[in-house]
Design a protein around this motif. Structure first.
Motif, short mmCIF file in Angstrom:
data_model
loop_
_atom_site.label_atom_id
_atom_site.label_comp_id
_atom_site.label_asym_id
_atom_site.label_seq_id
_atom_site.Cartn_x
_atom_site.Cartn_y
_atom_site.Cartn_z
N UNK A 82 52.18 -14.77 2.98
CA UNK A 82 52.57 -13.44 2.53
C UNK A 82 52.30 -12.47 3.67
N UNK A 83 53.36 -11.77 4.12
CA UNK A 83 53.26 -10.85 5.25
C UNK A 83 53.48 -9.42 4.79
N UNK A 84 52.99 -8.49 5.59
CA UNK A 84 53.28 -7.07 5.40
C UNK A 84 54.71 -6.80 5.84
N UNK A 85 55.52 -6.19 4.99
CA UNK A 85 56.93 -5.94 5.32
C UNK A 85 57.07 -5.08 6.57
N UNK A 86 56.10 -4.18 6.82
CA UNK A 86 56.27 -3.21 7.89
C UNK A 86 55.60 -3.60 9.20
N UNK A 87 54.62 -4.48 9.15
CA UNK A 87 53.94 -4.87 10.39
C UNK A 87 54.14 -6.33 10.76
N UNK A 88 54.50 -7.16 9.78
CA UNK A 88 54.62 -8.59 10.03
C UNK A 88 53.28 -9.31 10.02
N UNK A 89 52.21 -8.59 9.78
CA UNK A 89 50.89 -9.22 9.74
C UNK A 89 50.68 -9.98 8.43
N UNK A 90 50.01 -11.14 8.51
CA UNK A 90 49.79 -11.93 7.31
C UNK A 90 48.69 -11.33 6.47
N UNK A 91 48.98 -11.18 5.18
CA UNK A 91 48.03 -10.62 4.23
C UNK A 91 47.34 -11.69 3.41
N UNK A 144 44.67 -0.27 -1.77
CA UNK A 144 43.31 0.24 -1.51
C UNK A 144 42.34 -0.88 -1.20
N UNK A 145 42.37 -1.92 -2.02
CA UNK A 145 41.42 -3.02 -1.83
C UNK A 145 41.96 -4.11 -0.92
N UNK A 146 43.26 -4.03 -0.60
CA UNK A 146 43.92 -5.05 0.21
C UNK A 146 43.82 -6.43 -0.46
N UNK A 147 43.85 -6.42 -1.78
CA UNK A 147 43.78 -7.66 -2.53
C UNK A 147 45.16 -8.09 -2.99
N UNK A 148 45.43 -9.38 -2.78
CA UNK A 148 46.69 -9.98 -3.19
C UNK A 148 46.43 -10.84 -4.42
N UNK A 149 47.15 -10.58 -5.50
CA UNK A 149 47.01 -11.40 -6.70
C UNK A 149 48.37 -11.95 -7.09
N UNK A 150 48.39 -13.18 -7.54
CA UNK A 150 49.65 -13.82 -7.93
C UNK A 150 49.41 -14.70 -9.14
#
Length: 392
Positions: A82-91, A144-150
């Motif tokens: 999962x990447x950030x759409x605007x930076x390409x960095x992996x989240x 805010x928390x930079x948390x990814x939930x799926x």
């Protein structure tokens, strides 16, 4: 202006490239450009400009996303990044399903925060069956928390059905899913309730010519000899739907064809008879020995547009096809770095009126496990996800 390596370099971006990129991206995309590394790879074509967006450590097969996130299938790494759409960095990564990832090969993002992943279940084997599964995930990212939930919301398994290798999945405008099968040569339909049915299938045992595999003629890709094991040319591979028409491509025949979705669900005819409704859209050009158009996609920002976009894998470029008359245009390429055997493409949904294309390259002509014409690994890490902004 043809794309060329002369207009692309790592050491710095030329002023005219920055200007074209900013023009193509528009004001809404200015943050995208600012977020990129100061010296991206850039290639300019007649209808768009491409640059490197994501750099993955392993083979990537497809990238797609929503207004905030980009999802990248990594089949050999058995992961979905999962990447950030605007930076390409992996989240982060999508959590694996209970059975684990086996070969996550294709995916779609049909709406905000919803991801559909096709796990092909492994490469075809005469001893171990590859059981394809389609997974639906709901995904959220907390800024805010930079948390990814799926959350895994649905699993559809093809266990027990005659499917050898699933190549692609499409989520249609009606909510039905279609899965392409490239070894037998078939189209499967997943209903709204998750039930699986034959769409177009050779129930009589006689292959359907428009979908079936055949002999693949060895060729050269980017200067590298390319051949498949046993000279096998896969059947139907790429899928895209618009206006009730399912467009598909095959490696065997090349080009693009289509069939009405109503035909694939016609209960009055058997699945083999339904294939009679297949018509060519853009056949392989005369004199071209081999062609495979993958990753078919329409621009969601232009619902009335007649252009169908595809990666021309063997020619290392992105093209678009006029679905009214079958004519083609090269969008960007060839480029052996940004399109290092491009495998699939998808549009991101519009933000500020702009819908960039994402192109994943799997470098399969450099892998001896796929390319029977080479004996050593020629891959060039990292595996790029390339972003294309179309000229307005």
């Amino acid at each position: 202006m043809q794309a060329s390596n002369k207009g692309r370099r790592r050491g710095g971006v030329r002023w005219w490239q920055v200007g074209l990129l900013a023009l193509a991206m528009g004001s809404a995309g200015a943050a995208d450009l600012a977020a990129q590394p100061p010296a991206p790879l850039v290639a300019v074509g007649r209808h768009g400009i491409a640059y490197d967006f994501g750099h993955q450590p392993t083979v990537t097969s497809v990238a797609a996303g929503d207004s905030r996130l980009v999802f990248v299938a990594e089949p050999l790494g058995q992961a979905v990044a999962v990447l950030d759409r605007y930076t390409g960095q992996q989240l982060g990564t999508l959590p694996a399903p209970p059975a684990g990832w086996l070969l996550p090969f294709s995916l779609r993002v049909p709406r905000e925060g919803h991801v559909v992943v096709l796990d092909s279940g492994g490469f075809p084997s005469p001893t171990v069956p590859s059981i394809a599964r389609v997974y639906d995930y709901d995904v959220q990212y907390d800024e805010r928390s930079h948390q990814l939930t799926a959350t895994l919301t649905r699993t559809v398994s093809f266990e027990g059905l005659p499917l050898v290798f699933a190549e692609d999945v499409e989520v249609t405008s009606s909510g039905l899913y279609v899965v392409s099968e490239s070894i037998i040569g078939a189209l499967w339909v997943i209903g709204l309730d998750g039930t699986i049915s034959y769409g177009a299938f050779p129930v009589t045992g006689v292959p359907i010519p428009a979908l079936a595999p055949c002999e693949f003629l060895p060729t050269t890709v980017g200067g590298i000899p390319f051949a498949t094991a046993g000279n096998f040319g896969p059947g139907v591979v790429g899928l895209a739907e618009r206006g009730g028409q399912l467009y598909f491509s095959t490696t065997c025949n090349g080009g693009v064809s289509r069939i009405p979705m109503a035909s694939l669900t016609d209960a009055t005819r058997d699945p083999q008879a339904r294939a009679a409704d297949i018509v060519p859209v853009s056949p392989r050009a005369a004199g071209v020995a081999a062609e495979t158009l993958h990753g078919l996609a329409f621009n969601p920002a232009k619902p009335g547009e007649h252009w169908l976009y595809a990666v021309d894998s063997l020619q290392l470029r992105v093209v678009r096809i006029n679905t009214d008359n079958g004519s083609r245009q090269v969008v960007v390429g060839p480029d052996p770095v940004l399109f290092n055997f491009p495998s699939k493409l998808q549009f991101l949904p519009p933000v500020g009126g702009r819908s960039p294309l994402l192109v994943a390259s799997d470098q399969e002509h450099r892998l001896p496990s796929i390319n029977a014409a080479i004996t050593e690994d020629l891959t060039q890490p990292p595996w790029l996800v390339t972003r294309i902004h179309l000229f307005p």
